[in-house]
Design a protein around this motif. Structure first.
Motif, PDB file in Angstrom:
ATOM      1  N   UNK A  51       1.002  -1.247  -0.036  1.00 47.62           N
ATOM      2  CA  UNK A  51       0.130   0.033  -0.069  1.00 47.62           C
ATOM      3  C   UNK A  51       0.997   1.284  -0.058  1.00 47.62           C
ATOM      4  N   UNK A  52       0.250   2.225  -0.378  1.00 47.59           N
ATOM      5  CA  UNK A  52       1.026   3.653  -0.361  1.00 47.59           C
ATOM      6  C   UNK A  52       1.230   3.982   1.176  1.00 47.59           C
ATOM      7  N   UNK A  53       2.512   4.423   1.286  1.00 51.24           N
ATOM      8  CA  UNK A  53       2.838   4.844   2.473  1.00 51.24           C
ATOM      9  C   UNK A  53       2.306   6.134   2.905  1.00 51.24           C
ATOM     10  N   UNK A  54       2.160   6.563   4.118  1.00 51.15           N
ATOM     11  CA  UNK A  54       1.669   7.859   4.305  1.00 51.15           C
ATOM     12  C   UNK A  54       2.395   8.517   5.502  1.00 51.15           C
ATOM     13  N   UNK A  55       2.588   9.877   5.510  1.00 49.46           N
ATOM     14  CA  UNK A  55       3.432  10.584   6.548  1.00 49.46           C
ATOM     15  C   UNK A  55       3.077  10.332   8.025  1.00 49.46           C
ATOM     16  N   UNK A  56       3.698  10.571   8.973  1.00 56.10           N
ATOM     17  CA  UNK A  56       3.249  10.408  10.404  1.00 56.10           C
ATOM     18  C   UNK A  56       3.430  11.869  10.768  1.00 56.10           C
ATOM     19  N   UNK A  57       2.173  12.219  11.376  1.00 56.21           N
ATOM     20  CA  UNK A  57       2.056  13.722  12.011  1.00 56.21           C
ATOM     21  C   UNK A  57       2.007  13.360  13.526  1.00 56.21           C
ATOM     22  N   UNK A  58       2.485  14.524  14.036  1.00 54.13           N
ATOM     23  CA  UNK A  58       2.124  14.638  15.782  1.00 54.13           C
ATOM     24  C   UNK A  58       0.585  14.582  16.062  1.00 54.13           C
TER      25      UNK A  58
ATOM     26  N   UNK B 192       7.284  19.744 -12.631  1.00 51.04           N
ATOM     27  CA  UNK B 192       6.701  18.471 -12.113  1.00 51.04           C
ATOM     28  C   UNK B 192       7.949  17.483 -12.318  1.00 51.04           C
ATOM     29  N   UNK B 193       8.895  17.560 -13.264  1.00 54.65           N
ATOM     30  CA  UNK B 193      10.070  16.638 -13.185  1.00 54.65           C
ATOM     31  C   UNK B 193      10.983  16.952 -12.292  1.00 54.65           C
ATOM     32  N   UNK B 194      11.404  18.178 -11.983  1.00 50.60           N
ATOM     33  CA  UNK B 194      12.305  18.526 -10.947  1.00 50.60           C
ATOM     34  C   UNK B 194      11.614  18.275  -9.503  1.00 50.60           C
ATOM     35  N   UNK B 195      10.432  18.443  -9.086  1.00 52.34           N
ATOM     36  CA  UNK B 195       9.985  18.031  -7.893  1.00 52.34           C
ATOM     37  C   UNK B 195      10.036  16.411  -7.690  1.00 52.34           C
ATOM     38  N   UNK B 196       9.523  15.820  -8.902  1.00 51.72           N
ATOM     39  CA  UNK B 196       9.777  14.436  -8.643  1.00 51.72           C
ATOM     40  C   UNK B 196      11.144  13.800  -8.470  1.00 51.72           C
ATOM     41  N   UNK B 197      12.167  14.445  -9.039  1.00 53.75           N
ATOM     42  CA  UNK B 197      13.294  14.153  -8.985  1.00 53.75           C
ATOM     43  C   UNK B 197      14.063  14.512  -7.455  1.00 53.75           C
ATOM     44  N   UNK B 198      13.519  15.456  -6.911  1.00 57.23           N
ATOM     45  CA  UNK B 198      13.703  15.914  -5.378  1.00 57.23           C
ATOM     46  C   UNK B 198      13.004  14.840  -4.614  1.00 57.23           C
ATOM     47  N   UNK B 199      11.938  14.539  -4.791  1.00 58.36           N
ATOM     48  CA  UNK B 199      11.197  13.678  -3.794  1.00 58.36           C
ATOM     49  C   UNK B 199      11.875  12.539  -3.747  1.00 58.36           C
TER      50      UNK B 199
ATOM     51  N   UNK C   9      11.390   9.089  -1.642  1.00 57.91           N
ATOM     52  CA  UNK C   9       9.977   8.412  -2.184  1.00 57.91           C
ATOM     53  C   UNK C   9      10.360   7.259  -2.879  1.00 57.91           C
ATOM     54  N   UNK C  10       9.642   6.190  -2.650  1.00 56.82           N
ATOM     55  CA  UNK C  10       9.994   4.750  -3.453  1.00 56.82           C
ATOM     56  C   UNK C  10       9.037   4.018  -3.530  1.00 56.82           C
ATOM     57  N   UNK C  11       7.764   4.396  -3.122  1.00 58.52           N
ATOM     58  CA  UNK C  11       6.511   3.624  -3.252  1.00 58.52           C
ATOM     59  C   UNK C  11       6.329   3.479  -4.760  1.00 58.52           C
TER      60      UNK C  11
END
Length: 479
Positions: free
Chosen positions: A55-62, A156-163, A168-170
């Motif tokens: 499944x797609x991972x999700x971030x953890x928030x406080x 979007x290409x630049x942002x995907x590369x940074x992520x 990000x590997x899902x």
């Protein structure tokens, strides 16, 4: 989700190997016999975390501490389950304005705005989200997706590369990144991204195997210029996946095998890639046993061999047209097939020496295709029978050509058409034109001489009898 990690004594985001080791450790400490209640909790935590593998991972928030914020979050989650997207978006926006310190609401607002096609607002809020925590891979991912859906290709290409650089590997993210690479003509980068999916040491389920299929489909679309670098590895991975998921990949296998065949068509016959592809076909024959499945494998093999011939500069257009009958025109009208076959065979007779040489190349490069043309090639190899064969083909061709104009034979050899139509033959300038004699008058018909008498009482006695009445294509003597 964090509770499950805590139950196993892990930090959020632990790998599957860490989850498995922690599970067995906890089970040894809390067995079903000694502590059944705790064992049940451990088992539930392990099962739930294991399901998250694909499944797609999700971030953890406080954790939210304000009761009003908790209440709004519960309302947001309920609206999302109900798929009430408009109210879901509006509630996220209200929560973000009321609790501007909680990035969780801004994060959910960005996703809600994209769901409602508010891509401009999603980009604006995603940029704000990423600026609040530039090193957060989840925020950068949402920015990349927002740019992509808004149509900002370069951003979007630049942002995907940074992520991706942030971790990000899902699979879903990597597939989107590969599409952006394709849209920006960054094919090698796209292939590298898709290889991350193909190389994954993971267990694919029936529900998510379509992601693996998509990765193979896309990689074959972008691979052509980089085959020497990546194709061998991709074919090896594909065989491993077919071995492991043959049931799940049954529907996608035909298209994937055909795509792999296209990648190998103009490579050297003895290259590593072609060898691996033929091994892949042989392996597929072992795991797919029904008639329909075997037809799939045969179709992929035929496609591979036929495309090799189509791409070969050593094979002339005449034989290629002849092979089209078996691959492209096999379902067309029978009369048309007969015309095309006759047309090609007449051309092959005219080009006999070249045809026999090319047939030897086909015999080596494409045995299945050679079997298709072998019966006529054997006839072509015996010159003593060619005149009779050619006469027979010409008769058929002259009958069918008016129905299907535009044959290659008359186009390539126009003098043959002139001869058949009764016009002067340029190859024999002394020959007179071909004429059609009119029908002889009947015994009781008026005499053609104009005497007014019946033919039997006038010129009939002085004419040499002609048998048969009509005399077509009788050649006059030269003047």
């Amino acid at each position: 989700m964090n509770t499950y990690y805590h139950t196993l004594g892990l930090k959020p985001g632990a790998s599957q190997d860490e989850i498995k080791k922690a599970y067995f450790k906890q089970v040894r400490q809390h067995s079903p016999e000694s502590d059944p209640q705790q064992f049940q909790k451990i088992r539930e935590a392990y099962e739930q975390l294991k399901k998250q593998q694909h499944r797609q991972e999700l971030p953890v928030f406080p954790a939210l501490t304000d009761p009003a914020a908790v209440q709004m979050m519960q309302q947001i989650q309920a609206l999302r389950k109900e798929k009430n997207m408009i109210l879901y978006r509006d509630t996220c926006e209200a929560a973000w304005h009321r609790f501007p310190g909680s990035l969780q609401f801004l994060y959910m607002l960005v996703m809600a705005q994209r769901k409602c096609q508010n891509t401009g607002k999603a980009v604006k809020n995603a940029e704000l989200l990423a600026s609040r925590d530039p090193q957060n891979k989840w925020f950068q991912k949402e920015l990349a997706i927002s740019y992509m859906e808004r149509g900002f290709k370069n951003k979007s290409l630049s942002a995907f590369e940074k992520a991706r650089g942030l971790g990000c590997r899902d699979t879903e993210f990597l597939l989107m990144y590969a599409r952006v690479c394709k849209d920006n003509f960054c094919y090698e980068k796209g292939v590298e991204v898709l290889l991350e999916i193909i190389r994954k040491d993971t267990r694919w389920t029936r529900d998510d195997i379509h992601q693996l299929d998509s990765a193979y489909t896309m990689v074959f679309c972008m691979l052509y210029s980089y085959r020497k670098k990546y194709l061998a590895e991709i074919l090896q991975c594909m065989q491993q996946h077919l071995a492991r998921y043959s049931i799940y990949m049954k529907e996608s296998a035909p298209a994937l095998l055909s795509a792999a065949a296209r990648m190998c068509t103009d490579l050297e016959r003895n290259s590593k890639e072609c060898t691996l592809f033929l091994q892949l076909l042989a392996f597929a024959e072992k795991i797919y046993h029904s008639d329909s499945e075997r037809q799939i494998i045969k179709a992929a093999a035929d496609s591979y061999y036929y495309q090799r011939i189509e791409e070969s500069p050593q094979i002339g257009e005449t034989i290629k047209r002849y092979l089209e009958i078996f691959h492209v025109l096999k379902d067309t009208d029978a009369s048309y097939q007969k015309f095309v076959i006759t047309d090609a065979e007449l051309c092959m007779i005219e080009e006999r020496d070249d045809t026999l040489k090319q047939a030897e190349i086909i015999k080596l490069e494409s045995p299945p295709d050679y079997e298709k043309i072998a019966p006529f090639i054997r006839k072509l190899a015996h010159p003593e029978t060619l005149p009779v064969l050619k006469d027979s083909l010409l008769k058929t061709y002259q009958d069918l050509e008016p129905l299907f104009p535009g044959g290659y034979y008359y186009h390539a050899y126009p003098q043959k058409k002139k001869k058949a139509s009764g016009t002067p033959d340029s190859e024999n300038p002394k020959a007179g034109p071909y004429t059609i004699h009119p029908k002889n008058p009947g015994r009781n018909d008026p005499c053609p001489c104009g005497s007014g008498k019946k033919y039997k009482h006038c010129c009939m006695k002085s004419q040499t009898p002609q048998s048969g009445g009509f005399h077509f294509y009788v050649q006059k003597d030269s003047p």
